[in-house]
Motif scaffolding. Structure first.
Motif, PDB file in Angstrom:
ATOM      1  N   THR A  32       0.862  -1.176   0.000  1.00 39.52           N
ATOM      2  CA  THR A  32       0.000   0.000   0.000  1.00 39.52           C
ATOM      3  C   THR A  32       0.894   1.220   0.000  1.00 39.52           C
ATOM      4  O   THR A  32       1.728   1.377   0.873  1.00 39.52           O
ATOM      5  N   ILE A  33       0.762   2.038  -1.019  1.00 39.92           N
ATOM      6  CA  ILE A  33       1.569   3.250  -1.093  1.00 39.92           C
ATOM      7  C   ILE A  33       0.900   4.304  -0.227  1.00 39.92           C
ATOM      8  O   ILE A  33      -0.165   4.801  -0.548  1.00 39.92           O
ATOM      9  N   GLY A  34       1.526   4.601   0.887  1.00 42.21           N
ATOM     10  CA  GLY A  34       0.920   5.537   1.821  1.00 42.21           C
ATOM     11  C   GLY A  34      -0.202   4.836   2.568  1.00 42.21           C
ATOM     12  O   GLY A  34      -0.695   3.799   2.151  1.00 42.21           O
ATOM     13  N   GLN A  35      -0.561   5.383   3.706  1.00 38.74           N
ATOM     14  CA  GLN A  35      -1.584   4.713   4.507  1.00 38.74           C
ATOM     15  C   GLN A  35      -2.840   5.556   4.593  1.00 38.74           C
ATOM     16  O   GLN A  35      -3.699   5.318   5.431  1.00 38.74           O
ATOM     17  N   THR A  81       0.014  10.452   8.862  1.00 46.99           N
ATOM     18  CA  THR A  81      -0.014   9.769   7.566  1.00 46.99           C
ATOM     19  C   THR A  81      -1.388   9.181   7.255  1.00 46.99           C
ATOM     20  O   THR A  81      -1.712   8.988   6.088  1.00 46.99           O
TER      21      THR A  81
END
Lengths: 265, 170
Positions: free
Chosen positions: A8-11, A129
């Motif tokens: 997962t790119i970024g949360q 984030t």
């Protein structure tokens, strides 16, 4: 071989909450202050207060709590490592001992203290984030850098680079997987032979990957220039960042937290 | 202008990808993180290398799982093993200077770059393990030779890619 698979790119979890709607700069500053505060904490009362603040943030973000715990779970190795390092650090009275290891009361106190510090930092960073999309974070960083008098060229390049890299990390990961499959189908073996041989085995994988990346960079540059990209000069933004009253209030509140920790209570 | 940005961005992406993919070489799977940084340094000038390594730390800090072992976040940066990540910033600059020298000077600079990863690494680790000697014993000596091998592998690779680069891609 371990690939990105379901990375997962970024949360970021999209929601409509007070924290989501804050300016990214506010949240970055808030985070930096929060982390400073964690390092200034001297006793468990302050930890309790701080834990309360974090809990309020977590509730305010309207992100399911399970997301936060997933963040903690991902870093369990780090936490375990810290515990192992600290628990045998010695000092004070021996509470329990076996073979050459001694567990002392001071060490237990330190372990709990430092582990809590780490857990709070992870949670505080998750608040940032989980509620801010990566692109907004990059924008916020650029604007903050400009506030702190980082040259415009540099800050623009930096945030542009980060935004592009976001897009290309998954692309390159997939590319790496394709190259590997292609080489495997040609009979390449990555898991045989000694250390040197295996290291050499990486070359047929890495060369196409690098060459592909260099080519992508070239194509991207041409595409950008075709659209009249000229760097920071004369560039405008579709979505402007602007600080609202709630942002200012939030920043002031976060600095007030430093006072709470510094003042002897 | 665009070329400069796109080149840095692609190297940033490449470094990030190579940091996550782990290969089963030897008893423990290794990543190509150190390798990727040193290779990047061969293609970028010192200031670009600095920017890319800062970008790497930033991307990891804001939540991309690109630090070794798929970790991310500020906690990793200030955790026991976080110092090594900080070390990549000076290391990539020094390595970038190294690739511009030749012969024995290049070797010396590359070695300095490798050591500059381990200095902040050992310093931060020493806070956690009580004492710099312990930190060096557990955090430097078991790993440094593996990294030295990785850098040795870069030599032929860098020359090959450079050859390709000068031939077809400017």
């Amino acid at each position: 071989m371990n690939f990105l698979g379901n990375i997962t790119i970024g949360q970021y979890v999209p929601r409509d909450s007070f924290l989501h709607n804050l300016d990214p700069r506010t949240k970055i500053i808030f985070n930096l202050v929060l982390i400073t505060v964690v390092f200034l904490i001297k006793n468990f009362y302050q930890y309790a207060f701080f834990g309360g603040v974090i809990l309020v943030m977590m509730v305010l973000s309207r992100v399911p709590l399970s997301h936060y715990f997933r963040g903690l779970k991902a870093l369990w190795m780090l936490i375990a490592l810290t515990v192992v390092f600290q628990i045998f650090s010695g000092g004070g009275h021996v509470m329990y001992s076996f073979w050459v290891f001694k567990i002392t009361d001071v060490a237990v106190y330190n372990t709990v203290f430092i582990t809590l510090r780490l857990v709070f930092i992870i949670l505080a960073a998750s608040v940032l984030t989980l509620t801010t999309s990566p692109i907004r974070l990059a924008d916020g960083l650029e604007s903050l850098m400009r506030t702190f008098r980082v040259p415009k060229e540099w800050s623009h390049d930096f945030s542009m680079m980060i935004s592009i890299a976001f897009r290309f990390i998954p692309v390159l990961a997939i590319e790496a997987e394709h190259v590997m499959r292609a080489q495997l189908s040609r009979g390449a073996r990555f898991d045989r032979g000694g250390l040197i041989q295996r290291a050499k085995g990486m070359i047929p994988l890495l060369i196409p990957l690098f060459v592909g990346a260099v080519r992508m960079a070239d194509e991207l540059a041409i595409a950008m220039e075709a659209r009249c990209y000229r760097g920071a000069e004369g560039r405008t933004k579709y979505k402007q960042l602007n600080l609202k009253k709630s942002d200012c209030a939030f920043i002031i509140a976060s600095f007030a937290m430093i006072l709470v920790v510094i003042l002897p209570l | 202008m665009a070329k400069h940005v796109s080149k840095m961005a692609l190297w940033l992406a490449l470094v990030s990808v190579l940091s996550i993919i782990s290969f089963p070489i030897g008893p423990i799977p290794i990543t190509l993180q150190v390798f990727a940084f040193f290779l990047m340094a061969a293609f970028l000038n010192p200031s670009e290398s600095f920017e890319v390594s800062m970008g790497y730390l930033t991307l990891g800090t804001i939540g991309l799982p690109i630090f070794a072992g798929g970790a991310s976040g500020i906690a990793t940066l200030i955790g026991p093993a976080g110092g090594y990540l900080w070390g990549f910033v000076p290391a990539s600059i020094i390595a970038s200077v190294a690739w511009r020298k030749s012969g024995i000077k290049r070797m010396v600079f590359l070695l300095m770059a490798l050591i500059s990863i381990y200095i902040p690494g050992a310093l931060i680790l020493s806070i956690y393990v009580k004492g710099i000697i312990n930190a060096i014993k557990y955090g430097v000596l078991p790993f440094i030779w593996v990294d030295a091998i990785k850098i040795a592998v870069i030599f032929p690779l860098a020359t090959r890619v450079t050859k390709f680069k000068t031939q077809s891609v400017r």
